[in-house]
Design an enzyme around this catalytic site. Structure first.
Site, PDB file in Angstrom:
ATOM      1  CG  HIS A   1      -5.656   1.957   5.318  1.00  0.00           C
ATOM      2  ND1 HIS A   1      -5.223   2.909   6.214  1.00  0.00           N
ATOM      3  CD2 HIS A   1      -4.603   1.115   5.121  1.00  0.00           C
ATOM      4  CE1 HIS A   1      -3.957   2.653   6.526  1.00  0.00           C
ATOM      5  NE2 HIS A   1      -3.565   1.575   5.879  1.00  0.00           N
TER       6      HIS A   1
ATOM      7  CD  GLU B   1      -2.753   5.636   6.793  1.00  0.00           C
ATOM      8  OE1 GLU B   1      -2.718   5.693   5.543  1.00  0.00           O
ATOM      9  OE2 GLU B   1      -1.828   5.152   7.475  1.00  0.00           O
TER      10      GLU B   1
ATOM     11  CD  GLU C   1      -3.301  -2.526   7.396  1.00  0.00           C
ATOM     12  OE1 GLU C   1      -2.218  -2.802   6.888  1.00  0.00           O
ATOM     13  OE2 GLU C   1      -3.914  -1.470   7.165  1.00  0.00           O
TER      14      GLU C   1
ATOM     15  CB  SER D   1       5.333  -1.811  12.028  1.00  0.00           C
ATOM     16  OG  SER D   1       4.944  -0.469  12.263  1.00  0.00           O
TER      17      SER D   1
ATOM     18  N   GLY E   1       2.846  -1.114   4.242  1.00  0.00           N
ATOM     19  CA  GLY E   1       2.902   0.293   3.892  1.00  0.00           C
ATOM     20  C   GLY E   1       4.321   0.716   3.581  1.00  0.00           C
ATOM     21  N   GLY E   2       4.992   1.270   4.573  1.00  0.00           N
ATOM     22  CA  GLY E   2       6.317   1.867   4.363  1.00  0.00           C
ATOM     23  C   GLY E   2       7.311   0.971   3.645  1.00  0.00           C
TER      24      GLY E   2
ATOM     25  CG  ASN F   1      -1.675   1.269   1.432  1.00  0.00           C
ATOM     26  OD1 ASN F   1      -1.788   2.074   0.508  1.00  0.00           O
ATOM     27  ND2 ASN F   1      -2.217   1.475   2.629  1.00  0.00           N
ATOM     28  CD1 TRP F   2       3.595   1.060  -2.845  1.00  0.00           C
ATOM     29  CD2 TRP F   2       4.003   2.487  -4.529  1.00  0.00           C
ATOM     30  NE1 TRP F   2       4.540   0.482  -3.656  1.00  0.00           N
ATOM     31  CE2 TRP F   2       4.809   1.345  -4.708  1.00  0.00           C
ATOM     32  CE3 TRP F   2       4.087   3.507  -5.472  1.00  0.00           C
ATOM     33  CZ2 TRP F   2       5.685   1.199  -5.778  1.00  0.00           C
ATOM     34  CZ3 TRP F   2       4.958   3.369  -6.546  1.00  0.00           C
ATOM     35  CH2 TRP F   2       5.754   2.218  -6.698  1.00  0.00           C
ATOM     36  CE  LYS F   3       0.277   3.500   4.751  1.00  0.00           C
ATOM     37  NZ  LYS F   3       0.190   3.685   6.187  1.00  0.00           N
TER      38      LYS F   3
END
Ligand code: PEP
Length: 252
Positions: free
Chosen positions: A99, A101, A169, A214, A235-236, A12-14
């Protein structure tokens, strides 16, 4: 590690990624050989602006693309929104919905998340439905109750289990470097599986339950070997081909 179905590692590149980031997808495609393909499915959810650019690159490599959100309607007067049909048209096979966010920053309710998941199915996409508790909810001993409520309210009601993906998540683990204990992940994934069986019957074994929060190359091995963890939403660490591939390689 769950024996069936084939696990899924999704990035997930956001709100990250410009044209130059396409080279990361090219690198992933180059390294995703037949041996790894047999063991794990890869999906990348870049910003919608890059889907059409990424589509021809991943097509030959059998990497799937996904959107990060969609509107519940197929089209209409909804300035700035993107429909599931548009994502499919741009080359997506998945769509992330719910998600945290989106739930937190945009006030998305379980009912809206369900509508978006159903929109994804309508457009031929497989929804990745995200659920997870906040730190305060876990500290209050309410994690299981919160996740169960989100599942009951957010999952599409009429879906073939193999077309559904659930991502657990914990909100407090996203982007923080924190993760639950392996025992807590195992307990939650077992509880999610049990709830899926209640909702969808014995075929719910075909629904993949991803862990997200994470996940890094250093901790992926222990997290991905937990029973009922059928892959990861990342994500990151999905922003560089090196880290994303290192996580996928766990399955080789
Ligand atoms: C996510 O946002 O879906 C996520 C899992 O992020 P990170 O891996 O950066 O914690």
């Amino acid at each position: 590690m769950s024996s069936t179905p084939r696990p899924l590692v999704a990035g997930n590149w956001k709100m990250n990624g410009l044209s130059a980031s396409i080279s990361e997808i090219e690198t992933i495609a180059q390294h995703y050989d037949a041996g790894l393909r047999a063991k794990v499915e890869l999906a990348i959810c870049p910003p919608a602006t890059l889907l059409s650019r990424a589509a021809p690159i991943v097509a030959g490599a059998e990497i799937r693309l996904g959107g990060q959100d969609c509107h519940a309607k197929a089209n209409g007067a909804h300035t700035g929104d993107i429909s599931a049909e548009m994502l499919a048209d741009a080359g997506a096979a998945y769509v992330i919905v719910g998600h945290s966010e989106r739930r937190c920053d945009h006030g998305e309710s379980d009912a809206l998340v369900r509508a978006k998941a159903e929109a994804g199915l309508r457009a031929g996409l497989a929804p990745i439905v995200c659920v997870g508790e906040t730190r305060a909810e876990r500290d209050a001993g309410r994690a299981s109750e919160i996740v169960e409520r989100q599942l009951d309210g957010s999952l599409p009601q009429d879906v073939a289990p193999e077309r559904l993906v659930v991502a657990y998540e914990p909100v407090w683990a996203i982007g923080t470097g924190l993760t639950p204990t392996l025992q807590d992940v195992a307990q939650m994934h077992a509880a999610i599986r049990a709830r899926l069986v209640t909702l969808f019957g014995a075929g719910a074994g075909a629904t993949r339950i991803l862990y997200g929060g994470s996940v890094k190359p250093a901790n992926a091995g222990e997290l991905l070997r937990i029973a009922n963890v059928d892959g990861a939403l990342i994500g990151g660490a999905s922003l560089t081909a090196k880290d994303f591939l290192a996580i996928a390689e766990i399955y080789r």
